[in-house]
Design a protein around this motif. Structure first.
Motif, PDB file in Angstrom:
ATOM      1  N   GLN A   1      -2.898   5.226   4.269  1.00  0.00           N
ATOM      2  CA  GLN A   1      -2.756   6.193   5.356  1.00  0.00           C
ATOM      3  C   GLN A   1      -2.248   5.510   6.635  1.00  0.00           C
ATOM      4  N   ILE A   2      -2.796   4.340   6.953  1.00  0.00           N
ATOM      5  CA  ILE A   2      -2.378   3.625   8.161  1.00  0.00           C
ATOM      6  C   ILE A   2      -0.913   3.208   8.041  1.00  0.00           C
TER       7      ILE A   2
ATOM      8  N   SER B   1       0.180  -4.881  -7.649  1.00  0.00           N
ATOM      9  CA  SER B   1      -0.619  -5.668  -8.594  1.00  0.00           C
ATOM     10  C   SER B   1      -1.489  -6.704  -7.900  1.00  0.00           C
ATOM     11  N   MET B   2      -1.265  -6.925  -6.600  1.00  0.00           N
ATOM     12  CA  MET B   2      -2.129  -7.836  -5.849  1.00  0.00           C
ATOM     13  C   MET B   2      -3.559  -7.291  -5.721  1.00  0.00           C
ATOM     14  N   ILE B   3      -3.714  -5.980  -5.799  1.00  0.00           N
ATOM     15  CA  ILE B   3      -4.992  -5.342  -5.461  1.00  0.00           C
ATOM     16  C   ILE B   3      -5.952  -5.352  -6.646  1.00  0.00           C
ATOM     17  N   GLU B   4      -7.196  -5.754  -6.386  1.00  0.00           N
ATOM     18  CA  GLU B   4      -8.305  -5.625  -7.322  1.00  0.00           C
ATOM     19  C   GLU B   4      -9.377  -4.786  -6.634  1.00  0.00           C
ATOM     20  N   ILE B   5      -9.979  -3.851  -7.362  1.00  0.00           N
ATOM     21  CA  ILE B   5     -10.924  -2.914  -6.747  1.00  0.00           C
ATOM     22  C   ILE B   5     -12.356  -3.445  -6.848  1.00  0.00           C
ATOM     23  N   ILE B   6     -13.039  -3.468  -5.713  1.00  0.00           N
ATOM     24  CA  ILE B   6     -14.447  -3.873  -5.647  1.00  0.00           C
ATOM     25  C   ILE B   6     -15.322  -2.732  -6.166  1.00  0.00           C
TER      26      ILE B   6
ATOM     27  N   TRP C   1      -9.173  -8.385  -3.071  1.00  0.00           N
ATOM     28  CA  TRP C   1     -10.264  -7.523  -3.539  1.00  0.00           C
ATOM     29  C   TRP C   1     -10.661  -6.575  -2.410  1.00  0.00           C
ATOM     30  N   LEU C   2     -10.539  -5.255  -2.671  1.00  0.00           N
ATOM     31  CA  LEU C   2     -10.849  -4.208  -1.695  1.00  0.00           C
ATOM     32  C   LEU C   2     -11.601  -3.083  -2.388  1.00  0.00           C
ATOM     33  N   SER C   3     -12.290  -2.269  -1.587  1.00  0.00           N
ATOM     34  CA  SER C   3     -12.865  -1.043  -2.148  1.00  0.00           C
ATOM     35  C   SER C   3     -11.762   0.005  -2.293  1.00  0.00           C
ATOM     36  N   GLN C   4     -12.007   1.022  -3.115  1.00  0.00           N
ATOM     37  CA  GLN C   4     -11.018   2.086  -3.286  1.00  0.00           C
ATOM     38  C   GLN C   4     -10.785   2.821  -1.969  1.00  0.00           C
ATOM     39  N   ASP C   5     -11.844   3.043  -1.200  1.00  0.00           N
ATOM     40  CA  ASP C   5     -11.689   3.705   0.101  1.00  0.00           C
ATOM     41  C   ASP C   5     -10.758   2.905   1.010  1.00  0.00           C
ATOM     42  N   GLU C   6     -10.941   1.578   1.027  1.00  0.00           N
ATOM     43  CA  GLU C   6     -10.101   0.747   1.889  1.00  0.00           C
ATOM     44  C   GLU C   6      -8.640   0.806   1.456  1.00  0.00           C
ATOM     45  N   CYS C   7      -8.388   0.829   0.158  1.00  0.00           N
ATOM     46  CA  CYS C   7      -7.001   0.977  -0.322  1.00  0.00           C
ATOM     47  C   CYS C   7      -6.388   2.277   0.191  1.00  0.00           C
TER      48      CYS C   7
ATOM     49  N   PHE D   1       0.783  -1.231   0.000  1.00  0.00           N
ATOM     50  CA  PHE D   1       0.000   0.000   0.000  1.00  0.00           C
ATOM     51  C   PHE D   1       0.821   1.290   0.000  1.00  0.00           C
ATOM     52  N   SER D   2       2.149   1.193   0.069  1.00  0.00           N
ATOM     53  CA  SER D   2       2.936   2.427   0.046  1.00  0.00           C
ATOM     54  C   SER D   2       3.024   2.964  -1.383  1.00  0.00           C
ATOM     55  N   ASP D   3       3.533   4.185  -1.520  1.00  0.00           N
ATOM     56  CA  ASP D   3       3.633   4.805  -2.848  1.00  0.00           C
ATOM     57  C   ASP D   3       4.543   4.009  -3.779  1.00  0.00           C
ATOM     58  N   TYR D   4       5.540   3.322  -3.194  1.00  0.00           N
ATOM     59  CA  TYR D   4       6.513   2.608  -4.020  1.00  0.00           C
ATOM     60  C   TYR D   4       6.406   1.095  -3.816  1.00  0.00           C
TER      61      TYR D   4
END
Length: 674
Positions: free
Chosen positions: A603-604, A377-382, A592-598, A369-372
């Protein structure tokens, strides 16, 4: 012996030899020479093909390059505590630690470098704890690690060495759910006690010692275990076995969940069954390891004179022994550092904080989840609109679930395909899991599991009946066509180096047939028993909620489908069961996550890294936890650090942020003339 057994045996021989020969990881030339020599010497006992030997070398090579730093220790220099462990080392028989070390190397095939680092880290942390050979101490510390990064192994190493060095009683506070306590107990049976706790405590069994795990590497010394996988702490069980702290001549282990009644009974039993000194304390040494220490252990009452029940129970256990170390263990320490440090008997880690560094093969929030991040590529948006059309954000337990979101079905389809790819790679007997975590209500989870199970049965039937047909005909079957679309969309042909036709006709049905759908919650109570499927590997789609949120390990987690609206840093991080180690299949993992959760996880992650940076700064300045105000970066949006009741001793402050070297843009401009 089949070939896989030969492969495993040869792997073990090579690791054993390298462990004995090298104190640091070998060079490539040394590694190749040793591996080939051991293969030749054992060619009759464990014959393997050239291809299998190349796989062995590949797996070993990946392990050998794994690196891990020892972490950051932050002791209190003013409390009079002095280093004691190095002086005791020469005269101590580290029996329990040495057999655990062998178990990690030979059974779990840990990288040598990581085991050596674990040895150093556990020494450093234990040296910050109290010396059980002295007269009196009360130490409170915090061990900070990452989610699913191996903290249990760290505190298991500490427990083994504590037993070697003379601690009388070790209590593991293993979270709240009984499922988590059972999982922790079973692991400590294998990695600390070395025998089955169920047989040891069951009066029906005359044979008390069934050696498991580390017990196979020596049982000249014992650990007396007063809880079992089947049973939390119960006085009648101990009475029926005539067990007490005074009538055993070895260290004692208790694995208990954070339940106020159980902790109260434990305190009463300890206080009644042991003689006390003139100060009303027991002259024995106690090590309390509080796993998930930010959960339930924190006093959320406004009055320190009347703390919450579990916090009060832990304090009483801490105080009744003359020699006690309380070690808090967590990946989300936000609540712990907000404990009032001026409260003389609360659980603020006033004596030390130790921040662990994960191994280089760990995949955590920084890697995703960091900028770098290298694993974005693991993330898919719900699709949140479609999702909330079926599962409203504030739905009740009475919600009637008629269908599943399209992207949840896609995630399930991907899980089936990833299983086939892993089989194609030769990892046939490994565990594989998928997590579906989208509602905290058990009744809703049950409906989701039923729908997923119905869908899976249909896919299994279609694959059994039609997967061997020519492609033109099999493609007319709806479920097979859908699987083909996901295969193409996710680029699995490139990752597997196998065509769709080969996967479909030779691997897919066999890969999918063993998959089960399981509910994981307090009502069902069925633990995910991976050990029962060691021969062939357990393949499971786990549907749950809060029980999946903290501590519970999903072995071989390939796919996660997660949608929850909680807004707390610590809760969100603990729900991320996808963090951890993914040997040989990290390229197949999907979340699979929502964009808000990403955005939230990003942030966390920044706040967590900022906290670690503060600890490094304190270390350089030689400041103790009591001397320096730890800060947690607040999200400017909707997130909060932890539950408000846990933050009652905190205060907001404004800090300048250095943005030198960063390019910043604003997406909003004010329309007013000012």
């Amino acid at each position: 012996m089949d070939n896989q057994n030969n492969v495993n045996a040869l792997l073990g021989f090579i690791i054993s030899f390298m462990t004995a020969k090298f104190q640091t990881p070998p060079t490539e030339e040394e590694f190749t020479s040793v591996a080939e020599k051991i293969r030749k010497l054992n060619s009759e006992l464990t014959p393997v093909t050239d291809a299998e030997f190349e796989t062995i070398k590949k797996n070993l090579r990946e392990n050998i390059v794994v690196r891990q730093d020892i972490g950051i220790s932050l002791p209190d220099f003013s409390n009079g505590h002095k280093s004691w462990l190095p002086a005791r080392r020469a005269d101590t028989d580290f029996f329990f630690w040495n057999r655990y070390k062998r178990y990690l190397l030979y059974e779990k095939h840990w990288p040598l470098n990581v085991v050596l680092t674990l040895e150093k880290v556990s020494d450093e942390i234990l040296d910050l704890c109290g010396d059980p050979k002295t007269d009196k101490f009360h130490i409170r510390g915090l061990m900070l690690g990452d989610v699913q990064s191996g903290k249990t192994s760290d505190y298991t190493a500490i427990a083994n060495k504590a037993a070697d060095l003379g601690y009388d009683l070790i209590i593991i506070l293993a979270g709240i759910p009984e499922l988590l306590r059972q999982q922790t107990q079973k692991r400590l049976d294998y990695e600390f006690c070395g025998r089955s706790s169920n047989l040891y405590l069951d009066p029906k069994y005359k044979l008390k010692n069934q050696w498991v795990g580390v017990g196979k590497y020596g049982h000249q010394k014992n650990i007396a275990v007063f809880t079992s996988e089947a049973s939390d702490f119960r006085v009648r069980v101990l009475k029926s076995n005539n067990l007490s702290l005074d009538n055993v001549n070895c260290p004692v282990l208790l694995v208990v969940k954070k339940n106020k009644t159980i902790l109260k009974n434990l305190y009463n039993w300890i206080s009644v069954n042991n003689s006390v000194n003139e100060n009303g304390q027991i002259n024995k040494s106690l090590l309390i390891i509080d796993d998930e220490a930010d959960n339930a252990s924190i006093n959320t009452s406004n009055f320190d004179i009347n703390p919450t029940a579990i916090n009060k129970a832990i304090r009483k256990l801490y105080q009744i022994f003359a020699k006690t170390t309380y070690l808090a263990v967590t990946a989300t320490p936000f609540a712990n550092i907000f404990i009032d440090p001026d409260s003389y008997d609360d659980l603020f880690p006033s004596d030390f904080i130790y921040a662990l560094d994960p191994p280089s093969n760990y995949i955590g929030s920084n890697q995703i989840f960091s900028d770098y991040a290298e694993h974005k590529s693991m993330i898919e948006i719900i699709n949140s609109d479609k999702f909330t059309g079926i599962f409203p954000e504030k739905h009740k337990k009475e919600l009637y679930v008629q269908s599943l979101p399209d992207d949840l079905i896609e995630a399930c389809e991907y899980f089936l395909l990833a299983n086939a790819v892993r089989d194609c790679r030769g990892d046939v007997k490994t565990h594989r899991s998928m997590m579906i975590h989208i509602s905290r209500f058990i009744d809703v989870q049950h409906q989701i599991a039923e729908l997923v199970n119905g869908w899976l049965d249909q896919v299994k039937s279609d694959l059994n009946n039609y997967s061997k047909l020519p492609l033109q005909k099999s493609e007319q079957i709806k479920s097979i066509h859908a699987l083909h679309l996901v295969w193409n969309k996710t680029g699995l042909d490139n990752k597997s180096n196998v065509s769709w036709e080969q996967i479909l006709q030779n691997y897919l049905y066999r890969a999918v047939a063993p998959i089960d759908v399981r509910e994981v919650n307090s009502k069902v109570g069925a633990i995910l028993d991976y050990d029962a499927h060691q021969e062939d590997g357990f393949r499971v789609i786990a549907v749950g909620g809060n029980t999946l949120s903290r501590g519970l390990t999903l072995e071989g987690l390939l796919v996660s489908y997660f949608y929850r609206t909680t807004n707390m840093y610590d809760t969100l991080m603990q729900m991320g069961r996808w963090f951890g180690f993914r040997p040989n299949y990290d390229d197949l993992v999907k979340i699979w996550l929502s964009q808000d959760e990403c955005d939230w996880y990003g942030q966390i992650n920044e706040a967590t890294q900022d906290l670690r940076d503060q600890i490094r700064t304190m270390k350089i300045a030689k400041q103790s936890p009591n001397e320096f105000g730890l800060k947690v970066r607040q999200d400017p949006g909707s997130l909060i650090v932890t539950a408000k009741a846990k933050m009652r001793n905190s205060a907001p402050i404004v800090c300048p942020i250095n943005v030198s070297g960063h390019l910043l843009e604003t997406p909003r401009l004010y329309a007013s003339n000012e």
